[in-house]
Each structure stands twice: as structure tokens, then as C-alpha cells.
Design a protein around this motif. Structure first.
Motif, PDB file in Angstrom:
ATOM      1  N   THR A  98     -19.704  -7.895  24.799  1.00 21.55           N
ATOM      2  CA  THR A  98     -18.499  -8.713  24.664  1.00 21.55           C
ATOM      3  C   THR A  98     -17.516  -8.369  25.786  1.00 21.55           C
ATOM      4  OG1 THR A  98     -17.423  -7.044  23.260  1.00 21.55           O
ATOM      5  CG2 THR A  98     -18.784  -8.730  22.156  1.00 21.55           C
ATOM      6  N   PRO A  99     -16.497  -9.227  26.012  1.00 19.26           N
ATOM      7  CA  PRO A  99     -15.495  -8.916  27.041  1.00 19.26           C
ATOM      8  C   PRO A  99     -14.831  -7.555  26.825  1.00 19.26           C
ATOM      9  CG  PRO A  99     -15.298 -11.200  26.372  1.00 19.26           C
ATOM     10  CD  PRO A  99     -16.310 -10.581  25.453  1.00 19.26           C
ATOM     11  N   PHE A 100     -14.540  -7.222  25.556  1.00 17.76           N
ATOM     12  CA  PHE A 100     -13.920  -5.924  25.251  1.00 17.76           C
ATOM     13  C   PHE A 100     -14.813  -4.772  25.691  1.00 17.76           C
ATOM     14  CE2 PHE A 100     -13.807  -2.328  22.259  1.00 17.76           C
ATOM     15  CZ  PHE A 100     -12.523  -1.852  22.498  1.00 17.76           C
ATOM     16  N   LEU A 101     -16.096  -4.848  25.336  1.00 23.69           N
ATOM     17  CA  LEU A 101     -17.034  -3.789  25.690  1.00 23.69           C
ATOM     18  C   LEU A 101     -17.269  -3.733  27.200  1.00 23.69           C
ATOM     19  CD1 LEU A 101     -19.687  -4.087  22.825  1.00 23.69           C
ATOM     20  CD2 LEU A 101     -18.067  -2.219  23.201  1.00 23.69           C
ATOM     21  N   VAL A 103     -15.041  -4.523  29.602  1.00 23.23           N
ATOM     22  CA  VAL A 103     -13.866  -3.888  30.217  1.00 23.23           C
ATOM     23  C   VAL A 103     -13.867  -2.388  29.930  1.00 23.23           C
ATOM     24  CG1 VAL A 103     -11.342  -3.754  30.177  1.00 23.23           C
ATOM     25  CG2 VAL A 103     -12.469  -5.990  30.150  1.00 23.23           C
ATOM     26  N   ALA A 104     -14.173  -2.036  28.669  1.00 25.75           N
ATOM     27  CA  ALA A 104     -14.237  -0.614  28.304  1.00 25.75           C
ATOM     28  C   ALA A 104     -15.322   0.099  29.106  1.00 25.75           C
ATOM     29  CB  ALA A 104     -14.517  -0.463  26.805  1.00 25.75           C
ATOM     30  N   THR A 213     -15.132   3.530  21.477  1.00 24.75           N
ATOM     31  CA  THR A 213     -15.330   2.134  21.894  1.00 24.75           C
ATOM     32  C   THR A 213     -16.251   1.406  20.931  1.00 24.75           C
ATOM     33  OG1 THR A 213     -15.029   2.742  24.225  1.00 24.75           O
ATOM     34  CG2 THR A 213     -16.121   0.644  23.768  1.00 24.75           C
ATOM     35  N   LYS A 216     -14.238   0.707  17.771  1.00 25.82           N
ATOM     36  CA  LYS A 216     -13.195  -0.309  17.937  1.00 25.82           C
ATOM     37  C   LYS A 216     -13.779  -1.702  18.182  1.00 25.82           C
ATOM     38  CE  LYS A 216      -9.490   2.314  17.700  1.00 25.82           C
ATOM     39  NZ  LYS A 216      -8.461   2.104  16.654  1.00 25.82           N
ATOM     40  N   SER A 217     -15.017  -1.761  18.590  1.00 25.21           N
ATOM     41  CA  SER A 217     -15.651  -3.055  18.857  1.00 25.21           C
ATOM     42  C   SER A 217     -15.846  -3.825  17.552  1.00 25.21           C
ATOM     43  CB  SER A 217     -17.005  -2.843  19.540  1.00 25.21           C
ATOM     44  OG  SER A 217     -17.692  -4.066  19.647  1.00 25.21           O
ATOM     45  N   LYS A 218     -15.663  -5.134  17.629  1.00 28.80           N
ATOM     46  CA  LYS A 218     -15.814  -5.967  16.423  1.00 28.80           C
ATOM     47  C   LYS A 218     -17.185  -6.627  16.357  1.00 28.80           C
ATOM     48  CE  LYS A 218     -10.876  -6.916  16.072  1.00 28.80           C
ATOM     49  NZ  LYS A 218      -9.808  -7.955  16.063  1.00 28.80           N
ATOM     50  N   THR A 219     -18.110  -6.091  17.145  1.00 29.93           N
ATOM     51  CA  THR A 219     -19.463  -6.633  17.142  1.00 29.93           C
ATOM     52  C   THR A 219     -20.439  -5.584  16.639  1.00 29.93           C
ATOM     53  OG1 THR A 219     -21.136  -7.729  18.519  1.00 29.93           O
ATOM     54  CG2 THR A 219     -19.960  -5.904  19.499  1.00 29.93           C
TER      55      THR A 219
END
Length: 369
Positions: A98-101, A103-104, A213, A216-219
């Protein structure tokens, strides 16, 4: 009522089998990642040191090699994609990240690049046996950051292990220069010592950050996603090191260094390629253990392999094994035994509490109301 009871028993048995299968699969993945980590954690430092002791001098190149093999990750990712396509017989999802992962992973990748440089500089100045003992302090940093970031719980055995490893590092540092390589100044040696210690601290921060990470990820975190995450981290770490290589003009120096290499030009490139491959085992194994268990266990596995790395360095490179190293190694092993004994006792207590809980449930269910 009897048919309904049989159906419930059948469903309960099916759920138990499913749970057992999941536990078995998770353990197998954990064991596989421990094996992968073992290969990278012992082979990586030895190959990196081989580059330096036979005439290699480029620190930025050597740190680039630690993550430069990231395209290898495309092989298992391609295999996973083909498997999903055949299993679903439909168009499978190409990537899960995902975009969050992403960037992290990019941020953690840059930090890994910095860590690579610190570690490569340290290895260029220190014997493998010394740098390996310093890296064992990573467990202390991992434990501390795991406590702060992911609320890792500790037992008295864990604290004892951390204290012993800290003392081991202090003992090693008291007369560390006794194994200083010929022709190297005290300043260079101690710079390498503290650079390696800095690498240990930084990677001790990165491991819990990877676990945080994931949380905190929602996946849903799958093993395929873990590989993707590692590939992103390695990509950005390599980009960071590539900038350093360009500034230091390492790319232009590679052909000249290859011709002057003690083992020959062909073996020079073999050492470089082997470094790139073996270090990918280390990084994939490290975050794979985090996925299967925790960042603390990943740090422990890295430290546990210390005696093997020590022994191989003495055997292959004939490095000195001073009394200080012997004391530090003994303290380190004592710390590892303490930790694993604590984990064993905690597991036994958990199993006993589960058995008692089930027994009480059965007794209460059979008692007349």
C-alpha cells in the motif's frame, strides 16, 4: 439433538485441525526465515571482510553490495504471482504493498542505507570476530526500542541477557585495540569500533520500526507483502549508497581495483556478486522473522549466530582470539542461554495455564446447575 451434537463436534474438530495447520505453517515459515537469516548473518560479514583483506578499499561500494542484490527478490515475487494466478484461475493482484507501506519502506530503506555505510566502514577496519561481538550489542538496542515502540514485554531472564551482552561489549572495548590489524592507527581502529557500534544501534531501531509499521498498517500482512516491503527497503538503501558511490567515484574505480585484487580479476567480481546475493538472505530473513514472530526474536537470532561467525572467522582468516574476546563471547553465550531459558519457562507456564483453563471449563460444564 444427537445429530446437532455430532455436527457441533465435527465442526469443532474441523476448527481444531485448521488451527493446528495454521500454527504448523507459521512455524515452518519461521524456521525457513531463521535458516535464511543464518546464511546471511554468517556469510555476509565473512564475504565483506574477504573483499577488504584481499585488496578492496571502497567502503561505499561494499555498503552498496549489502542491498544491491534487491532484484533477486523479483524471483520469489514472480513465483508467488504465478501461484496465485493458477490457484484462482483469474487475474491475480500484481502487488500488495500500500502507499503507507511504500513510504514507510522508503524511509526505513534510507536508514538501512546509512546503517550499511556505518557497518561497512567498521568491517573495513576491524577483524570479523571483533565486529561480530560488537554487533551482538544490537540485541540491547533492539530490546530497548521494542519496549518503547511496540510495547515489548520483558522477563527477568530477558533483562539478564541484555545486561550480560552490555557487559560483554564493555569488556571487548576495554582493550579492543589489542587485535588492531597491522598498519592501522589507533584512531582508525576506534573509529571503526564506534562506527560498528553505531550500525548496531541504528539497526536495533530499524527492526522494531518494521514491526511497528506492520502493526500500523491497515492491510493484512502476508509473506508476499513482506518480500515486497524488503524489496522497497533495499531499493531505497541502494539508491542512498549509489549517491555515495557517484560522489566518491567508486564506479570508475571498480575496473582498476579488480585488476589489482589479490585473488584475481574474475574472483574479485565473484566476491562482489556473492556479497550482493548473501546479504539479501540476511535482510529477508530478518524481516521474515519479524513477520513470523517479533523484532526482538529477530535481534536475538542475529546475536545467537555470533559464535558461528566468530569460529568461521578464526578458521578461514586466522584471526587472533584474545582473552578479552573469550570473556565477551562467554558472557554473550550466557546471555543467549538466559534469554532462551526464560522463553522456555514462559511457554511452559502458558501451556499449563491453558490446560488448567480447559480443565476448569470441562468441570464447570459437567457440574449440575
Amino acid at each position: 439433538m444427537e445429530i446437532e451434537s455430532q455436527a457441533n463436534n465435527h465442526e469443532e474438530e474441523f476448527n481444531k485441525q485448521k488451527t493446528v495447520q495454521k500454527i504448523f505453517l507459521k512455524r515452518m515459515i519461521l524456521l525457513m526465515n531463521c535458516a535464511i537469516l543464518s546464511i546471511g548473518n554468517t556469510g555476509g560479514p565473512l564475504l565483506l571482510r574477504l573483499y577488504f583483506i584481499r585488496g578492496g578499499k571502497r567502503v561505499w561500494l561494499s555498503c552498496w553490495l549489502e542491498t544491491g542484490g534487491w532484484p533477486i527478490m523479483l524471483i520469489p515475487l514472480l513465483g508467488s504471482y504465478i501461484y496465485r494466478v493458477r490457484k484462482s484461475k483469474e487475474k491475480a493482484k500484481l502487488l500488495f504493498i500500500t502507499p503507507f507501506l511504500f513510504v514507510a519502506g522508503a524511509v526505513l530503506g534510507v536508514l538501512t542505507g546509512v546503517d550499511d555505510y556505518l557497518y561497512a566502514y567498521g568491517v573495513s577496519k576491524l577483524p570479523v570476530s571483533t565486529s561480530a561481538l560488537i554487533i551482538s550489542t544490537q540485541l540491547v538496542f533492539t530490546a530497548g526500542f521494542a519496549f518503547l515502540l511496540v510495547k515489548q514485554k520483558f522477563t527477568s531472564y530477558t533483562i539478564n541477557a541484555i545486561v550480560l551482552l552490555t557487559v560483554a561489549a564493555v569488556v571487548l572495548g576495554v582493550r579492543a585495540s589489542s587485535d588492531r590489524p597491522n598498519g592501522e592507527s589507533k584512531m582508525e581502529y576506534f573509529t571503526g569500533f564506534f562506527m560498528t557500534l553505531g550500525a548496531s544501534a541504528l539497526y536495533g531501531f530499524v527492526l522494531p520500526m518494521v514491526e511497528l509499521t506492520y502493526k500500523k498498517s491497515k492491510t493484512k500482512i502476508s509473506y508476499t507483502l513482506v518480500i515486497e516491503m524488503q524489496m522497497v527497503m533495499s531499493l531505497f538503501a541502494t539508491a542512498f549508497c549509489t549517491i555515495g558511490m557517484l560522489i566518491n567515484k567508486d564506479f570508475q574505480a571498480i575496473p582498476r581495483e579488480a585488476k589489482a585484487y589479490e585473488l584475481g580479476e574474475a574472483k574479485y567480481y565473484t566476491v562482489l556478486v556473492s556479497n550482493a546475493i548473501v546479504w539479501q538472505f540476511f535482510f529477508l530473513g530478518a524481516i521474515g522473522v519479524i513477520f513470523s514472530a517479533s523484532s526482538l526474536l529477530s535481534g536475538i537470532m542475529i546475536a545467537v549466530l555470533l559464535p558461528l561467525t566468530e569460529s568461521l572467522a578464526v578458521v578461514f582468516y586466522h584471526e587472533k582470539f584474545s582473552s578479552e574476546k573469550g570473556i565477551a563471547l562467554a558472557l554473550s553465550l550466557w546471555g543467549f542461554v538466559s534469554y532462551f531459558y526464560g522463553e522456555y519457562k514462559q511457554t511452559k507456564q502458558l501451556q499449563q495455564s491453558i490446560i488448567e483453563s480447559k480443565t476448569n471449563t470441562v468441570v464447570n460444564a459437567s457440574s449440575p446447575t
